[in-house]
Design an enzyme around this catalytic site. Structure first.
Site, PDB file in Angstrom:
ATOM      1  CE  LYS A 193      -2.814  10.114   3.469  1.00  0.00           C
ATOM      2  NZ  LYS A 193      -3.344   9.412   2.288  1.00  0.00           N
TER       3      LYS A 193
ATOM      4  CE  LYS B 281      -7.067  13.014   0.758  1.00  0.00           C
ATOM      5  NZ  LYS B 281      -6.881  12.059  -0.311  1.00  0.00           N
ATOM      6  NE  ARG B 282      -2.536   7.864   7.044  1.00  0.00           N
ATOM      7  CZ  ARG B 282      -1.326   7.815   6.493  1.00  0.00           C
ATOM      8  NH1 ARG B 282      -0.278   8.310   7.149  1.00  0.00           N
ATOM      9  NH2 ARG B 282      -1.152   7.279   5.301  1.00  0.00           N
TER      10      ARG B 282
ATOM     11  CG  HIS C  96      -2.128  -0.844   1.099  1.00  0.00           C
ATOM     12  ND1 HIS C  96      -3.268  -0.468   0.432  1.00  0.00           N
ATOM     13  CD2 HIS C  96      -2.366  -2.093   1.562  1.00  0.00           C
ATOM     14  CE1 HIS C  96      -4.159  -1.442   0.485  1.00  0.00           C
ATOM     15  NE2 HIS C  96      -3.637  -2.439   1.159  1.00  0.00           N
TER      16      HIS C  96
ATOM     17  CE  LYS D 133     -14.356   5.363   0.552  1.00  0.00           C
ATOM     18  NZ  LYS D 133     -13.605   5.407   1.818  1.00  0.00           N
TER      19      LYS D 133
ATOM     20  CB  THR E 288     -10.599   4.374  -1.194  1.00  0.00           C
ATOM     21  OG1 THR E 288     -10.282   4.736   0.147  1.00  0.00           O
ATOM     22  CG2 THR E 288      -9.854   3.108  -1.583  1.00  0.00           C
TER      23      THR E 288
END
Length: 824
Positions: free
Chosen positions: A563, A557-558, A368, A669, A665
């Protein structure tokens, strides 16, 4: 899903629709009376919730037991999915939807004087995961039930799971998440499924199979707790089996009688710490040891369990790989390779070669991440002390592997291939162990799988050129569209056909209406209702009033540097400055919505959360911009909050540094629900763009190749800043305390770090990102174009269903025959 949608479906339960409501009322009242001991006149909302869950669970059990009997009767190959995380969220709504009972349950509760929608919100989120990895595992369990793949998921039943996040003075505060405070009515404790897990001790005996004896110094019990996961229409179910740690001797009476109250329960506390909290802080030696104990604990319990189950059914382990497929969800369960070898050699007396053939044919591994810090390694000294037998087996695997490589390719660089990294104090490379011990290794997006071959796994790929494959991640549309966005679901059923809830591929029919302004108006009304619901949450949790007519710009998100929430908030500051400088311009009203948790020991991520909240405090109180720009950070991001945010989003922020996000993911969504993506060419963004068309996604920034080139030969920071006219002022304002007047130097280190080493390309991508955001402004100002893009995104995202991903796993990796559609 809406009640209308459920009512239109043939229920997958044992009584006719006319009888559903009355029978459910009877069942709920029986559960309330005989399981909870409560009279309806004094029952509290949580009692009604539990009674409703128990009633729904009974119907799930019927499906569950039927699936289990069929699986054993036919001897079908079974998948065992090992994951340290399962981010389950709330289960009642999903279970009712999948059983076709939502409408009947709502009416039954209503006739009993209870609001189902209200009590559903008090069900705790099962926060047994940290983010996308754990949510993917939860989606896949439901998708395997839906597609008819016999499966059992293994994980840990954490007492507290991921911490509950509070924001105090703009800072993240971690407090325990008590999701078990009212017990878990979905689960069944299986005391008969209890296994001894050893740590430490010594190894004696010869090298002959079955003659090695490991005498652990410490032993704990792993006790199973099972939860049924029902698939769509209630046709099949999978099992989620979570392990809880218990002490061999929970109380030392000698110590207790001598007045040593703490010492009397020391063994119990040490054992139960294993399943106490998800991801303990591993910045200390004690934290690292606990993390390794967690990983071995659940891996060993799972392997012992599946081997016992298989042997009981077939009477031999020679056919294990024909009847069992073990999927490792990331590196956390990598010890499964050594543990399965131990069980086969030490306990079942197999020869090494036979045991290795079975092990490698049975296990497969999903990677991952390519981030070096996330590819786990453990000190050899720690492994030898905690798991001495497994360290011997790992050395044996490594020696044989390197000998084979040396024989076939004398020029190979063995140091890069070895399972032991000798350059950093001798550490076991867990990703290498998983790779070598698997017959297939998959990435989770096309780009990610390609980069696996070219970067961290390049040496191993050269040895095993057919081992790496790709299975792009998927999401379950049942939860993330049908349940989370009932308004849009009803419109899809009307436009694409009622069967769209059974065949998500029919959603493509919506594309024929992409230019229909009448459809746009209906979608706008649905989105506005979703935004109004989110606005209430924002007002309640943040004390900020936002305009549902504004563009809802979302990054949830985290919190992590790759990110790039930092890039987002820096550009937000630039936008804030621009609005104040030119207040007469017709700026697109925008609400910037952030949510996510930072690891408790990740100081930089916590600083980014603090900065977002400090910027929000300034922006939201400025009369110049209050109608045009708002910034909110929603605390305690979890599955339930995501289910509220995603259907309300207009813009989806997927802005990770190219080459660092394996797949994502959340991007799927959002796009499925009609949000327009602004993102880099990273992870599954690329595949989303290929399916929706480049004109329906806003791409910016460096490519993965450009990022790698920039790391090898970085541009001078002064040149980067010079080419981004708005950047210098933003950095100076942040570093100088403009957003932290009470502590002027609060973010000086954060900015200095950016200037010194722009590893995540925040500065390099800033101007491209800012210009992309101005393109978004223009698109938002043209409703016909915006809603055409929104419709097109929804219409072309069926491919990202978890059902498609599971079918690919079944066909390419697990070799599990799928049930014919007629049997599903």
């Amino acid at each position: 899903m809406s009640d209308h949608a459920v009512a239109s479906s043939k229920p997958a339960v044992h009584f006719e629709p006319d009888d559903q409501v009355e029978r459910l009322k009877t069942e709920i009242l029986r559960k309330l009376t005989y399981s909870l001991g409560k009279n309806p006149s004094v029952a509290q909302p949580h009692d009604w919730l539990t009674a409703g869950i128990l009633a729904a669970r009974d119907h799930a059990i019927d499906v569950w037991q039927g699936t289990t009997k069929e699986s054993y009767a036919t001897g079908r190959k079974r998948v065992y999915y090992l994951s340290l995380e399962f981010l389950i969220g709330r289960s009642l709504a999903e279970t009712l939807n999948n059983l076709g009972l939502t409408g009947a349950m709502a009416q039954a509760m209503r006739e009993l004087g209870v609001d189902l929608d209200r009590i559903e919100t008090i069900e705790p989120d099962a926060a047994l995961g940290n983010g996308g990895l754990g949510r993917l595992a939860a989606c896949y369990m439901e998708a395997m039930a839906t597609t008819g793949v016999p499966a059992l998921g293994y994980g840990i039943r954490y007492d507290h799971g991921l911490f509950k996040q509070r924001i105090d003075g703009g800072k993240q505060i971690e407090v325990p998440e008590d999701w078990l405070s009212f017990r878990n009515p979905w689960e069944f404790e299986r005391r008969e499924a209890s296994y001894r897990i050893g740590f430490g001790g010594s190894v004696t005996g010869t090298t002959m199979p079955g003659e090695v004896f490991w005498a652990p110094e410490e032993t704990v019990f792993a006790v199973a707790y099972d939860t049924p996961i029902v698939g769509w229409r209630g046709r099949d179910a999978t099992t989620l089996r979570l392990w809880r740690a218990r002490a061999m001797h929970p109380l030392s009476l000698d110590a207790f009688n001598q007045g040593d109250i703490i010492g009397a329960v020391a063994e119990r506390n040490r054992a139960e710490a294993i399943s106490k909290v998800l991801y303990p802080n591993d910045s200390t030696p004690a934290g690292q040891e606990l993390r390794l104990r967690q990983e071995f604990f659940f891996t060993s319990a799972s392997l012992q369990d599946l081997v016992r189950r298989h042997y009981r059914q077939f009477g031999t382990l020679e056919n294990l790989s024909d009847k069992v497929s073990i999927q490792l969800n990331d590196t956390h369960p990598s010890l499964a390779v050594a543990e399965l070898m131990r069980l086969l050699i030490d306990q079942h007396k197999m020869e090494w070669e036979a045991a290795w053939a079975i092990t490698s044919a049975t296990i497969s591994y999903t990677n991952h991440t390519l981030l070096p810090e996330a590819l786990e390694t453990w000190p050899v000294a720690l492994m030898e002390r905690l798991l001495p037998r497994h360290m011997q087996i790992i050395f044996g695997i490594n020696a044989r592997f390197l000998n084979d490589v040396r024989r076939d390719n004398p020029e190979a660089d063995l140091a890069t291939l070895s399972l032991i990294d000798e350059s950093h104090g001798r550490r076991v490379r867990m990703a290498h162990l998983a790779f070598v011990g698997s017959h297939k290794v998959n990435g989770v997006s096309a780009l990610h799988s390609s980069l696996m071959k070219e970067t961290v796994f390049a040496p191993l790929h050269a040895v095993f050129p057919d081992r790496i494959t790709n299975v792009t991640n998927g999401i379950t549309e049942r939860r993330w569209l049908f349940s989370a966005n009932p308004g849009l679901t009803s419109l899809l059923q009307e436009t694409c056909g009622e069967a769209v809830t059974d065949d998500i591929g029919l959603i493509r029919r919506l594309g024929a209406h992409a230019g229909d302004t009448g459809l746009h108006d209906r979608l706008r009304a649905i989105r506005r209702a979703n935004k109004e619901r989110l606005a209430k949450v924002i007002r309640q949790d943040c004390g900020v009033t936002v305009d549902p007519n504004a563009l809802f710009d979302v990054q949830i998100k985290r919190i992590h540097e790759y990110k790039r929430q930092l890039l987002n908030i820096l550009e937000t500051i630039a936008l804030y400055d621009a609005i104040r400088s030119e207040p007469y311009r017709d700026w697109a009203p925008r609400v910037k919505i952030f949510a996510g948790k930072a690891a408790s020991n990740y100081a930089t991520a916590k600083s980014i959360i603090n900065l977002i909240n400090d910027v929000a405090a300034v922006v939201n109180n400025d009369i110049t911009t209050r109608d045009r720009l708002k910034v909110v950070f929603l605390p305690n991001y979890n599955v339930s909050l995501a289910e509220t945010i995603i259907p309300a989003a207009d813009l989806s922020e997927q802005i990770s540094t190219a080459g660092m996000e394996a797949s994502g993911t959340g991007n799927m969504k959002f796009a499925l629900n009609g949000a327009v993506t602004i993102g880099t060419l990273d992870g599954a963004n690329i595949e989303i763009g290929e399916r929706v068309g480049e004109e329906n996604i806003v791409i910016f920034g460096m490519t993965a190749e450009q990022v790698e080139a920039a790391k090898r030969n970085p541009r001078p920071t002064a040149d980067v800043i010079r080419d981004a006219p708005h950047l210098e002022g933003v950095l100076d304002a942040v570093a100088g305390g403009a957003y932290s007047p009470g502590e002027r130097g609060r973010y000086a280190g954060l900015v200095d770090g950016l200037r010194a080493n722009d590893w995540f390309m925040v500065l390099n991508d800033f101007e491209s990102y800012r210009q992309a955001q101005r393109r978004i402004d223009g698109l938002w100002a043209d409703p016909a174009t915006w809603w055409r893009m929104s419709v097109t995104n929804t219409a072309h995202c069926a491919w990202f269903s978890a059902d498609r991903a599971i079918r690919e796993y079944a066909e390419r990796i697990w070799n599990v025959p799928l049930k014919p559609a007629a049997q599903l």
